[in-house]
Design a protein around this motif. Structure first.
Motif, mmCIF file in Angstrom:
data_model
loop_
_atom_site.group_PDB
_atom_site.id
_atom_site.type_symbol
_atom_site.label_atom_id
_atom_site.label_comp_id
_atom_site.label_asym_id
_atom_site.label_seq_id
_atom_site.Cartn_x
_atom_site.Cartn_y
_atom_site.Cartn_z
ATOM 1 N N HIS A 164 57.067 103.118 28.943
ATOM 2 C CA HIS A 164 57.077 104.113 30.018
ATOM 3 C C HIS A 164 57.541 103.486 31.333
ATOM 4 C CE1 HIS A 164 55.030 106.969 27.426
ATOM 5 N NE2 HIS A 164 54.164 106.029 27.112
ATOM 6 N N PHE A 165 57.107 102.256 31.577
ATOM 7 C CA PHE A 165 57.514 101.605 32.821
ATOM 8 C C PHE A 165 59.017 101.355 32.830
ATOM 9 C CE2 PHE A 165 58.448 97.556 34.974
ATOM 10 C CZ PHE A 165 58.179 97.937 36.279
ATOM 11 N N LEU A 166 59.563 100.894 31.710
ATOM 12 C CA LEU A 166 60.999 100.654 31.652
ATOM 13 C C LEU A 166 61.781 101.941 31.868
ATOM 14 C CD1 LEU A 166 61.155 98.192 28.613
ATOM 15 C CD2 LEU A 166 61.188 97.643 31.053
ATOM 16 N N ALA B 268 64.125 102.675 35.060
ATOM 17 C CA ALA B 268 65.539 103.031 34.899
ATOM 18 C C ALA B 268 65.876 104.333 35.597
ATOM 19 C CB ALA B 268 65.875 103.124 33.407
ATOM 20 N N SER B 269 64.915 105.273 35.622
ATOM 21 C CA SER B 269 65.176 106.550 36.286
ATOM 22 C C SER B 269 65.226 106.415 37.802
ATOM 23 C CB SER B 269 64.103 107.566 35.902
ATOM 24 O OG SER B 269 62.839 107.167 36.417
ATOM 25 N N LEU B 270 64.781 105.274 38.357
ATOM 26 C CA LEU B 270 64.778 105.078 39.809
ATOM 27 C C LEU B 270 65.788 104.027 40.271
ATOM 28 C CD1 LEU B 270 61.070 105.312 41.038
ATOM 29 C CD2 LEU B 270 63.005 106.672 41.787
ATOM 30 N N LEU C 248 77.040 113.071 39.626
ATOM 31 C CA LEU C 248 76.764 112.612 38.269
ATOM 32 C C LEU C 248 76.261 111.166 38.244
ATOM 33 C CD1 LEU C 248 76.959 113.881 35.446
ATOM 34 C CD2 LEU C 248 79.186 112.760 35.186
ATOM 35 N N VAL C 249 76.423 110.448 39.370
ATOM 36 C CA VAL C 249 75.911 109.073 39.426
ATOM 37 C C VAL C 249 74.386 109.050 39.345
ATOM 38 C CG1 VAL C 249 77.922 108.280 40.718
ATOM 39 C CG2 VAL C 249 75.893 109.090 41.961
ATOM 40 N N ARG C 250 73.757 110.176 39.582
ATOM 41 C CA ARG C 250 72.283 110.254 39.518
ATOM 42 C C ARG C 250 71.815 110.724 38.141
ATOM 43 N NH1 ARG C 250 69.183 110.545 43.953
ATOM 44 N NH2 ARG C 250 67.910 112.182 42.999
ATOM 45 N N ILE C 251 72.647 110.567 37.118
ATOM 46 C CA ILE C 251 72.303 111.053 35.785
ATOM 47 C C ILE C 251 71.076 110.342 35.214
ATOM 48 C CG2 ILE C 251 73.752 109.412 34.542
ATOM 49 C CD1 ILE C 251 73.348 113.149 33.733
ATOM 50 N N ASN C 252 70.806 109.132 35.721
ATOM 51 C CA ASN C 252 69.634 108.406 35.209
ATOM 52 C C ASN C 252 68.324 109.082 35.606
ATOM 53 O OD1 ASN C 252 70.270 107.655 37.923
ATOM 54 N ND2 ASN C 252 68.821 105.952 37.759
ATOM 55 N N ARG C 253 68.336 109.985 36.568
ATOM 56 C CA ARG C 253 67.102 110.689 36.959
ATOM 57 C C ARG C 253 66.592 111.608 35.841
ATOM 58 N NH1 ARG C 253 68.621 107.462 40.277
ATOM 59 N NH2 ARG C 253 68.234 107.549 42.535
ATOM 60 N N LEU C 254 67.461 111.904 34.871
ATOM 61 C CA LEU C 254 67.046 112.768 33.771
ATOM 62 C C LEU C 254 66.169 112.045 32.743
ATOM 63 C CD1 LEU C 254 70.407 114.662 33.074
ATOM 64 C CD2 LEU C 254 68.615 115.186 34.736
ATOM 65 N N LEU C 255 65.994 110.746 32.908
ATOM 66 C CA LEU C 255 65.192 109.986 31.954
ATOM 67 C C LEU C 255 63.699 110.311 32.051
ATOM 68 C CD1 LEU C 255 66.911 106.488 32.256
ATOM 69 C CD2 LEU C 255 67.127 108.139 30.396
#
Length: 534
Positions: free
Chosen positions: A74-76, A80-82, A98-105
């Motif tokens: 969960h921490f990883l 990654a989402s931040l 789209l560069v903020r796509i990691n926020r969907l994690l």
């Protein structure tokens, strides 16, 4: 966490595909972006201080919490989402969210939130439908954005399938663009209405993918709605008696129309007023102590109003509340009749009951909410002139909700509380004395003495009969012993005679054998001598 996660899932794809919307409200999007990032960070800090259960024990030690969280997946995922992927704006431009796509994690966190809310809400079926609608909205929203992006790639207005030319003032506004795409996407998924046929390979591939997804979405909607309906039906079947079975039975037995109408009205009253008749079955899966707490909170105030149970210890009342059974009586129905043997007492929860004469018309009194009756009949008090029989006719005026407590349940509970039993009997005798229904102590003692004398005489007679039977059995036993002994002696003599005969036969057999051998030897000798003589 619902707000930032749903925001990112909806807005990132929206700003990526609808560039006009992204640039027109850029300050608003950037503010909401970093507000959601702040909420993501706050969630990580809170998670770092959130306890967890280790074999049922809540762990609050900060060192253990930090170690557990920092070494988990969960921490990883949260880290990654931040990641500060917003710096890629300098390379690709501010119009590429789209560069903020990691926020969907953070999607698993949303599932956790919804699961917890579903277990805590008082309306789980409504919540399930709302959650399903949220998922469907996000799916149609993503498909609408991709449809608009594909139309932009192919060319607006190049054929009937893509989005119309945006140079047309009718289709130029941003609101019209989004609503049209959302409507077109909803049409594809629901297969409702005529959608234009695709002309290009890209359009065919997009439609094929949408139709495959539509099959899954339709199956998901039907399955979830079916589960909700089944849950509602199961809940009704547990809460209320099955009316259809009773109606079928009444029809097959040709019950009168009047009685069937009364029963239908009774069922209708239960459903309209949400009367629950099967509390024990509903709470059966809970532990005993939880069922007790629920029953205490629901029924203890009602039970405490009964005179004979006032001043009783709380543990006794907690045992009794589990024995209360709800009952609903229809208008004009008799709860008890004069002269009937009383097997239970009643506590009025709602409604009114009339104490009527034998003619069923004259009313002596009206009992309302909080009143009770029949409490003396469930206590076997010695000297009760009524003999635990009902002393009045009680009839329900309208629909009445009562709690009943049976004599057997009270006896079982009082067997574990002897002091409370003596206390209740004393209170019952006091009530009977005030009513003039208790026999005088002298007469009661005399009657009791007569009953004891009768019992003693009966026991003496039974004892004499048993002694006679015992003497007869002893004589029969002695006779049987003598016969058995004689039989054994006879068998011993017969066995001894057989052994003597056997021994004699063995001796005679050996003698015969010896004689045969002697004769054989003598014959051989003569032959040899004769031969020698020849």
């Amino acid at each position: 966490m619902i707000f930032p996660i749903v925001y990112n899932w909806v807005i990132i794809i929206l700003r990526t595909c609808f560039t006009a919307i992204a640039l027109s409200y850029l300050p608003v999007w950037l503010t909401l972006d970093y507000l959601s990032d702040l909420m993501y960070t706050t969630d990580m800090i809170i998670t770092l201080h959130t306890g967890y259960l280790d074999q049922g024990i809540l762990i609050k030690d900060l060192t253990r919490l930090r170690t557990r969280y920092l070494h988990s997946k969960h921490f990883l995922r949260d880290l990654a989402s931040l990641l500060p992927t917003d710096f890629l704006y300098f390379a690709f431009g501010i119009e590429t969210p789209l560069v903020r796509i990691n926020r969907l994690l953070r999607m698993p966190r949303l599932n956790e939130v919804l699961d917890r809310m579903e277990t805590r809400t008082s309306y789980p079926n409504t919540f399930r439908i709302s959650k399903l609608m949220l998922y469907i909205f996000v799916l149609i929203h993503w498909n609408a954005c991709l449809y608009f992006a594909l139309s932009n790639y192919i060319g607006f207005g190049s054929d009937r399938w893509v989005y119309p030319n945006i140079t047309n003032p009718e289709f130029a506004s941003m609101r019209r663009q989004y609503f049209y795409c959302f409507w077109f996407s909803a049409q594809i998924f629901t297969t409702v209405g005529d959608t234009p046929l695709p002309d290009r390979e890209e359009e065919y591939l997009f439609m094929i993918a949408d139709l495959l997804i539509a099959v899954l979405v339709f199956a998901s909607i039907v399955g979830n709605v079916g589960n909700v309906i089944t849950s509602l039906r199961d809940r009704d079947n547990v809460f209320f008696p099955n009316h259809e079975l009773v109606k079928g039975y009444l029809r097959s037995r040709h019950i009168s129309k009047e009685l069937r109408q009364r029963i239908d009205n009774w069922y209708q009253h239960l459903h309209i007023n949400k009367k629950i008749m099967r509390e024990n079955e509903i709470l059966q899966q809970l532990p005993v102590h939880m069922r007790t707490e629920i029953a205490v909170s629901v029924h203890l105030p009602t039970l405490s109003k009964v005179t004979i149970f006032q001043s009783c210890e709380k543990s006794l009342l907690e045992e009794l509340v589990l024995k209360l059974t709800p009952q609903v009586f229809s208008p004009g129905e008799y709860v008890c009749r004069k002269g009937d043997v009383g097997h239970e007492m009643y506590i009025i929860k709602e409604g009114k009951l009339a104490v009527v004469a034998d003619d069923g018309v004259t009313e002596f009194a009206v009992l309302s909410e909080g009143n009770f009756f029949g409490e003396i009949s469930i206590l076997n008090i010695k000297g009760n002139k009524s003999g635990n029989r009902r002393t009045a006719n009680i009839r329900s005026i309208g629909y009445s909700d009562l709690f009943s407590l049976s004599k057997e349940d009270l006896t079982d509970v009082l067997s574990e509380f002897p002091a409370a039993k003596r206390h209740l009997e004393e209170k019952g005798r006091q009530i009977l004395t005030k009513m003039g229904m208790l026999e005088e102590s002298g007469e009661a003692a005399k009657g009791e003495a007569e009953k004891v004398e009768t019992k003693i005489q009966r026991l003496e007679g039974n004892l004499e009969i048993l002694q006679t039977k015992l003497a007869r059995l002893m004589v029969e036993l002695e006779s049987s012993n003598r016969k058995m002994q004689a039989r054994v002696e006879q068998l011993e003599l017969e066995v001894a005679a057989l052994e003597v005969q056997k021994r004699e036969r063995n001796v005679k057999g050996r003698e015969n054998k010896w004689k045969a051998e002697e004769k054989k030897e003598q014959g051989t000798f003569k032959l040899n001598a004769f031969g020698c003589f020849i």
